[in-house]
Motif scaffolding. Sequence first.
Motif, PDB file in Angstrom:
ATOM      1  N   GLU A 234       0.796  -1.225   0.000  1.00 38.54           N
ATOM      2  CA  GLU A 234       0.000   0.000   0.000  1.00 38.54           C
ATOM      3  C   GLU A 234       0.830   1.276   0.000  1.00 38.54           C
TER       4      GLU A 234
ATOM      5  N   THR B   9       1.807   6.766  -0.422  1.00 37.51           N
ATOM      6  CA  THR B   9       0.712   5.817  -0.243  1.00 37.51           C
ATOM      7  C   THR B   9       0.145   5.509  -1.616  1.00 37.51           C
TER       8      THR B   9
ATOM      9  N   ALA C  75      -2.530   3.430  -2.324  1.00 37.26           N
ATOM     10  CA  ALA C  75      -3.952   3.074  -2.388  1.00 37.26           C
ATOM     11  C   ALA C  75      -4.775   4.089  -3.173  1.00 37.26           C
TER      12      ALA C  75
END
Length: 100
Positions: free
Chosen positions: A58, A96, A98
Amino acid sequence: MIELLQQRLVFVAILGDEIVGDGNAVRSLFRAPLQQRKDIGQALLTRIEKVALERGIEALLIPSSLTAESFYAHLGYRVVREQLHGEERTLIMIKTLATL
């Protein structure tokens, strides 16, 4: 070197018969000096991020030199800490994934 390559995921960009880049955390991302500013590094990192997401990762960490900080920052990485090895200063950056 062969042993390390067997333990890591490595991408190599080739233009014609010339290696123009190679490069997870992402340990290093290199482009041949004459191939810089041609979006090769961005394309490599985009591919690395896609594969990382496919593998359930992630966020990616990148130890960056001071000179590469702006390149990674432009791609969404941010500095989370600094590391000193003698007089060598390395910026640890994170992104990040995601949200990709």
